[in-house]
Design a protein around this motif. Structure first.
Motif, PDB file in Angstrom:
ATOM      1  N   SER A 154       0.823  -1.212   0.000  1.00  0.00           N
ATOM      2  CA  SER A 154       0.000   0.000   0.000  1.00  0.00           C
ATOM      3  C   SER A 154       0.851   1.254   0.000  1.00  0.00           C
ATOM      4  CB  SER A 154      -0.915   0.003   1.225  1.00  0.00           C
ATOM      5  OG  SER A 154      -0.139  -0.006   2.413  1.00  0.00           O
ATOM      6  N   ASP A 155       0.334   2.299  -0.638  1.00  0.00           N
ATOM      7  CA  ASP A 155       0.938   3.630  -0.550  1.00  0.00           C
ATOM      8  C   ASP A 155       0.399   4.387   0.655  1.00  0.00           C
ATOM      9  OD1 ASP A 155       2.555   3.976  -3.169  1.00  0.00           O
ATOM     10  OD2 ASP A 155       0.635   3.149  -3.841  1.00  0.00           O
ATOM     11  N   ILE A 156      -0.836   4.074   1.030  1.00  0.00           N
ATOM     12  CA  ILE A 156      -1.449   4.594   2.254  1.00  0.00           C
ATOM     13  C   ILE A 156      -2.198   3.449   2.909  1.00  0.00           C
ATOM     14  CG2 ILE A 156      -3.152   6.172   3.261  1.00  0.00           C
ATOM     15  CD1 ILE A 156      -2.673   8.064   0.946  1.00  0.00           C
ATOM     16  N   ALA A 157      -2.034   3.284   4.212  1.00  0.00           N
ATOM     17  CA  ALA A 157      -2.795   2.285   4.967  1.00  0.00           C
ATOM     18  C   ALA A 157      -3.722   3.000   5.934  1.00  0.00           C
ATOM     19  CB  ALA A 157      -1.862   1.346   5.718  1.00  0.00           C
ATOM     20  N   ILE A 158      -4.984   2.627   5.914  1.00  0.00           N
ATOM     21  CA  ILE A 158      -5.970   3.183   6.843  1.00  0.00           C
ATOM     22  C   ILE A 158      -6.390   2.087   7.812  1.00  0.00           C
ATOM     23  CG2 ILE A 158      -8.254   4.227   7.096  1.00  0.00           C
ATOM     24  CD1 ILE A 158      -8.003   5.294   4.249  1.00  0.00           C
ATOM     25  N   LEU A 159      -6.349   2.402   9.094  1.00  0.00           N
ATOM     26  CA  LEU A 159      -6.861   1.499  10.123  1.00  0.00           C
ATOM     27  C   LEU A 159      -7.986   2.242  10.836  1.00  0.00           C
ATOM     28  CD1 LEU A 159      -6.419  -1.308  11.250  1.00  0.00           C
ATOM     29  CD2 LEU A 159      -4.769  -0.363  12.859  1.00  0.00           C
ATOM     30  N   THR A 160      -9.227   1.864  10.530  1.00  0.00           N
ATOM     31  CA  THR A 160     -10.378   2.598  11.051  1.00  0.00           C
ATOM     32  C   THR A 160     -10.494   2.470  12.563  1.00  0.00           C
ATOM     33  OG1 THR A 160     -11.798   0.681  10.604  1.00  0.00           O
ATOM     34  CG2 THR A 160     -11.677   2.406   8.904  1.00  0.00           C
ATOM     35  N   ASN A 161     -10.313   1.255  13.079  1.00  0.00           N
ATOM     36  CA  ASN A 161     -10.403   0.989  14.515  1.00  0.00           C
ATOM     37  C   ASN A 161      -9.949  -0.441  14.777  1.00  0.00           C
ATOM     38  OD1 ASN A 161     -12.658  -0.617  13.745  1.00  0.00           O
ATOM     39  ND2 ASN A 161     -14.036   1.095  14.094  1.00  0.00           N
ATOM     40  N   VAL A 162      -9.781  -0.745  16.031  1.00  0.00           N
ATOM     41  CA  VAL A 162      -9.425  -2.114  16.441  1.00  0.00           C
ATOM     42  C   VAL A 162     -10.337  -2.502  17.603  1.00  0.00           C
ATOM     43  CG1 VAL A 162      -7.642  -3.641  17.361  1.00  0.00           C
ATOM     44  CG2 VAL A 162      -7.012  -1.833  15.738  1.00  0.00           C
ATOM     45  N   GLU A 163     -11.198  -3.473  17.351  1.00  0.00           N
ATOM     46  CA  GLU A 163     -12.114  -3.978  18.378  1.00  0.00           C
ATOM     47  C   GLU A 163     -12.104  -5.503  18.346  1.00  0.00           C
ATOM     48  OE1 GLU A 163     -13.305  -2.115  20.549  1.00  0.00           O
ATOM     49  OE2 GLU A 163     -13.338  -0.102  19.683  1.00  0.00           O
ATOM     50  N   LEU A 164     -12.826  -6.110  19.244  1.00  0.00           N
ATOM     51  CA  LEU A 164     -12.895  -7.570  19.307  1.00  0.00           C
ATOM     52  C   LEU A 164     -13.847  -8.103  18.246  1.00  0.00           C
ATOM     53  CD1 LEU A 164     -13.049  -8.163  23.169  1.00  0.00           C
ATOM     54  CD2 LEU A 164     -11.055  -8.334  21.668  1.00  0.00           C
ATOM     55  N   ASP A 165     -13.340  -8.974  17.395  1.00  0.00           N
ATOM     56  CA  ASP A 165     -14.136  -9.688  16.406  1.00  0.00           C
ATOM     57  C   ASP A 165     -13.236 -10.747  15.774  1.00  0.00           C
ATOM     58  OD1 ASP A 165     -16.381 -10.387  15.003  1.00  0.00           O
ATOM     59  OD2 ASP A 165     -16.256  -8.768  13.538  1.00  0.00           O
ATOM     60  N   HIS A 166     -13.817 -11.833  15.327  1.00  0.00           N
ATOM     61  CA  HIS A 166     -13.050 -12.941  14.731  1.00  0.00           C
ATOM     62  C   HIS A 166     -11.904 -13.383  15.661  1.00  0.00           C
ATOM     63  CE1 HIS A 166     -15.194 -12.402  10.966  1.00  0.00           C
ATOM     64  NE2 HIS A 166     -14.859 -11.134  10.939  1.00  0.00           N
ATOM     65  N   GLN A 167     -12.205 -13.459  16.956  1.00  0.00           N
ATOM     66  CA  GLN A 167     -11.146 -13.791  17.918  1.00  0.00           C
ATOM     67  C   GLN A 167     -10.500 -15.143  17.652  1.00  0.00           C
ATOM     68  OE1 GLN A 167     -14.040 -12.135  18.721  1.00  0.00           O
ATOM     69  NE2 GLN A 167     -14.013 -11.514  20.879  1.00  0.00           N
ATOM     70  N   ASP A 168     -11.253 -16.083  17.095  1.00  0.00           N
ATOM     71  CA  ASP A 168     -10.688 -17.405  16.816  1.00  0.00           C
ATOM     72  C   ASP A 168      -9.527 -17.322  15.839  1.00  0.00           C
ATOM     73  OD1 ASP A 168     -12.508 -18.520  18.489  1.00  0.00           O
ATOM     74  OD2 ASP A 168     -13.834 -19.281  16.920  1.00  0.00           O
ATOM     75  N   TRP A 169      -9.551 -16.310  14.980  1.00  0.00           N
ATOM     76  CA  TRP A 169      -8.506 -16.158  13.961  1.00  0.00           C
ATOM     77  C   TRP A 169      -7.472 -15.103  14.336  1.00  0.00           C
ATOM     78  CZ3 TRP A 169      -8.593 -19.962  10.664  1.00  0.00           C
ATOM     79  CH2 TRP A 169      -9.805 -20.578  10.338  1.00  0.00           C
ATOM     80  N   LEU A 170      -7.928 -14.044  15.010  1.00  0.00           N
ATOM     81  CA  LEU A 170      -7.055 -12.871  15.182  1.00  0.00           C
ATOM     82  C   LEU A 170      -6.483 -12.711  16.581  1.00  0.00           C
ATOM     83  CD1 LEU A 170      -9.196 -10.267  13.195  1.00  0.00           C
ATOM     84  CD2 LEU A 170      -7.357 -11.742  12.340  1.00  0.00           C
ATOM     85  N   GLY A 171      -7.046 -13.374  17.571  1.00  0.00           N
ATOM     86  CA  GLY A 171      -6.572 -13.195  18.946  1.00  0.00           C
ATOM     87  C   GLY A 171      -7.692 -12.710  19.835  1.00  0.00           C
ATOM     88  N   ASN A 172      -7.501 -12.849  21.148  1.00  0.00           N
ATOM     89  CA  ASN A 172      -8.599 -12.573  22.077  1.00  0.00           C
ATOM     90  C   ASN A 172      -8.456 -11.261  22.835  1.00  0.00           C
ATOM     91  OD1 ASN A 172      -6.532 -13.191  23.789  1.00  0.00           O
ATOM     92  ND2 ASN A 172      -7.452 -15.061  24.632  1.00  0.00           N
ATOM     93  N   ASN A 173      -7.564 -10.382  22.378  1.00  0.00           N
ATOM     94  CA  ASN A 173      -7.494  -9.041  22.980  1.00  0.00           C
ATOM     95  C   ASN A 173      -7.081  -8.024  21.918  1.00  0.00           C
ATOM     96  OD1 ASN A 173      -4.427  -8.471  23.185  1.00  0.00           O
ATOM     97  ND2 ASN A 173      -4.615 -10.485  24.161  1.00  0.00           N
ATOM     98  N   ARG A 174      -7.313  -6.757  22.189  1.00  0.00           N
ATOM     99  CA  ARG A 174      -7.114  -5.705  21.195  1.00  0.00           C
ATOM    100  C   ARG A 174      -5.648  -5.533  20.816  1.00  0.00           C
ATOM    101  NH1 ARG A 174      -8.221  -0.795  22.888  1.00  0.00           N
ATOM    102  NH2 ARG A 174      -8.785   0.070  20.856  1.00  0.00           N
ATOM    103  N   GLU A 175      -4.743  -5.781  21.742  1.00  0.00           N
ATOM    104  CA  GLU A 175      -3.318  -5.624  21.420  1.00  0.00           C
ATOM    105  C   GLU A 175      -2.873  -6.644  20.365  1.00  0.00           C
ATOM    106  OE1 GLU A 175      -1.222  -3.299  22.243  1.00  0.00           O
ATOM    107  OE2 GLU A 175      -2.622  -2.246  23.546  1.00  0.00           O
ATOM    108  N   VAL A 176      -3.299  -7.880  20.543  1.00  0.00           N
ATOM    109  CA  VAL A 176      -2.946  -8.924  19.575  1.00  0.00           C
ATOM    110  C   VAL A 176      -3.621  -8.655  18.232  1.00  0.00           C
ATOM    111  CG1 VAL A 176      -3.110 -11.388  19.056  1.00  0.00           C
ATOM    112  CG2 VAL A 176      -2.541 -10.639  21.365  1.00  0.00           C
ATOM    113  N   ILE A 177      -4.903  -8.287  18.273  1.00  0.00           N
ATOM    114  CA  ILE A 177      -5.629  -7.992  17.045  1.00  0.00           C
ATOM    115  C   ILE A 177      -5.026  -6.771  16.349  1.00  0.00           C
ATOM    116  CG2 ILE A 177      -7.866  -7.269  16.113  1.00  0.00           C
ATOM    117  CD1 ILE A 177      -9.183  -8.927  18.339  1.00  0.00           C
ATOM    118  N   GLY A 178      -4.622  -5.775  17.128  1.00  0.00           N
ATOM    119  CA  GLY A 178      -3.987  -4.590  16.553  1.00  0.00           C
ATOM    120  C   GLY A 178      -2.713  -4.930  15.806  1.00  0.00           C
TER     121      GLY A 178
END
Length: 422
Positions: A154-178
């Protein structure tokens, strides 16, 4: 034969590989390098986050189109037709373009075990290359690090927010998901952060990659005036840019602000008619009100349900009767989704969209009854739930349809039928 129609191709690619989502870029990278020739020259904006990605992608695309840029847009999932995922200058591409791309991918993939998501992403990139777009705006479907879109720098990356969702794939807390989501950042490229309380793992990644960070509340900001139904935006970059008294609508102001920030970074001259662009921004199922009777929203996690609750509070009188048609996937944190809305909903019509992963009405009824004294009705299908809710909700009442993209998609035909017989 799968070559004969888009439907047969989609059935084929959905059948490939394991039934569970297979994440990772190892399969897709060799195929990408075979088929994307010459390599992509378009500027690329990649949009990740838990919620608000679709709004950001659609509004940014329309802003760029208003500046006469040739824009390729890739989003997921779709509500009605697969073609919605791949657009050039706001128009869904033809089935022929998609089928031709699928054929080439199939021919070149060799022994690679590509998934539905891999095929979709590669097809979009092939088509954008064919159309020689100036800018690609690409939505991350899940996470970031392992999503097929992340094959592109990417030339620009946008991260709208980081919340809990898809924890089975991404992790069970915001730091890991972030950390997973921040993997879309690229060395020394601009990063836009649309959330005030972003996890520290995101800043750590941005520091490692020496990104120029545009954070809400610092390099850009927005203010909402609920009483006047207006909002404003300001950007501090190469020069100060201010948009004042923009009409509030059903879209997330946070997401719209992320899109405006990307425009300010990409373009030298920012002379756009924001209201005109917003009127052209068409995003179905995002707090979409139909004839002041049905409110449809694809919210399917805690954060989006909280936004939906605040939208109801801001736009509808507290004494207005609200019924809910609710269908959700079984892997979601259902308690967290319904909690923000329990106080507003008088009657529930719990149902199951026509997909294997959906939670059954009986289980949903038990969950809601434990938390609420409101009436809960079990209905077999989304269509039947919409019809029953319409029949049993008072004339001035509102019927909220939410919980999943699938639920909202199946509600539209029912609402169309009700409008036809009214």
């Amino acid at each position: 034969m799968k070559e004969n129609s888009l439907d047969s191709w989609l059935e084929y690619i959905q059948s490939l590989g394991p039934k569970e989502i297979e994440l990772g870029l190892e399969r897709i990278k060799p195929v990408y390098e075979k088929i994307i020739k010459p390599f992509l020259t378009a500027k690329t904006v990649v949009v990740g986050g838990t919620n608000g990605k679709g709004t950001t992608v659609e509004f940014l695309s329309q802003l760029l189109i208003s500046k006469n840029r040739n824009v390729g847009t890739f989003t997921s999932p779709h509500l009605f037709d697969f073609n919605e995922r791949i657009k050039v200058n706001g128009q869904a591409v033809s089935e022929k373009h998609i089928i031709d791309s699928f054929k080439l991918i199939e021919e070149k993939k060799g022994s690679a075990q590509l998934t539905y998501f891999d095929f979709s992403t590669l097809a979009a990139l092939l088509i954008f290359n064919e159309f020689n777009v100036d800018i690609m705006v690409l939505e991350i479907g899940l996470g970031g690090r392992l999503d097929p879109v992340n094959i592109v720098d990417s030339d620009i990356a946008i991260l709208t927010n980081v919340e809990l969702d898809h924890q089975d794939w991404l992790g069970n807390n915001r730091e890991v998901i972030g950390e997973e989501k921040a993997a879309i950042f690229r060395f020394k490229k601009p990063v836009i952060l649309g959330q005030h309380s972003i996890p520290e793992s995101v800043f750590k990644k941005a520091t490692e990659l020496q990104n120029q960070v545009y954070r809400v509340g610092e390099r850009f900001d927005y203010q909402v005036n609920d009483s006047q139904k207006k909002w404003s935006y300001s950007f501090l970059g190469k020069k100060e840019i201010i948009f004042s008294a923009i009409q509030l609508n059903n879209f997330s102001v946070s997401s719209l602000s992320c899109a405006l920030t990307a425009l300010c970074i990409l373009e030298e001259e920012i002379n756009v008619d924001i209201e005109a662009v917003l009127n052209k921004t068409d995003l179905k199922g995002r707090c979409e009100l139909i004839e002041n009777r049905f409110l449809l929203d694809v919210s399917h996690n805690e954060s989006s349900a909280k936004y939906l609750s605040s939208f109801l509070e801001r736009n509808f009188e507290s004494d207005r009767e609200i019924s809910a048609v609710f269908g959700v996937m079984s892997d979601k944190d259902i308690d967290a989704i319904i909690e923000p809305l329990l106080g507003r909903i008088k009657k529930w019509y719990v149902t199951s969209p026509n997909i294997e992963r959906s939670k059954g009405p009986q289980d949903l009824s038990k969950l809601i009854s434990l938390k609420s004294s409101s009436q809960v009705n079990q209905v077999k299908s989304v269509k039947e739930a919409c019809l029953k809710a319409h029949e049993e909700t008072g004339e001035g009442g509102l019927i909220l349809v939410f919980g999943s993209f699938y639920t909202v998609a199946e509600a539209f035909p029912a609402i169309k039928f009700l409008r036809s017989v009214a």
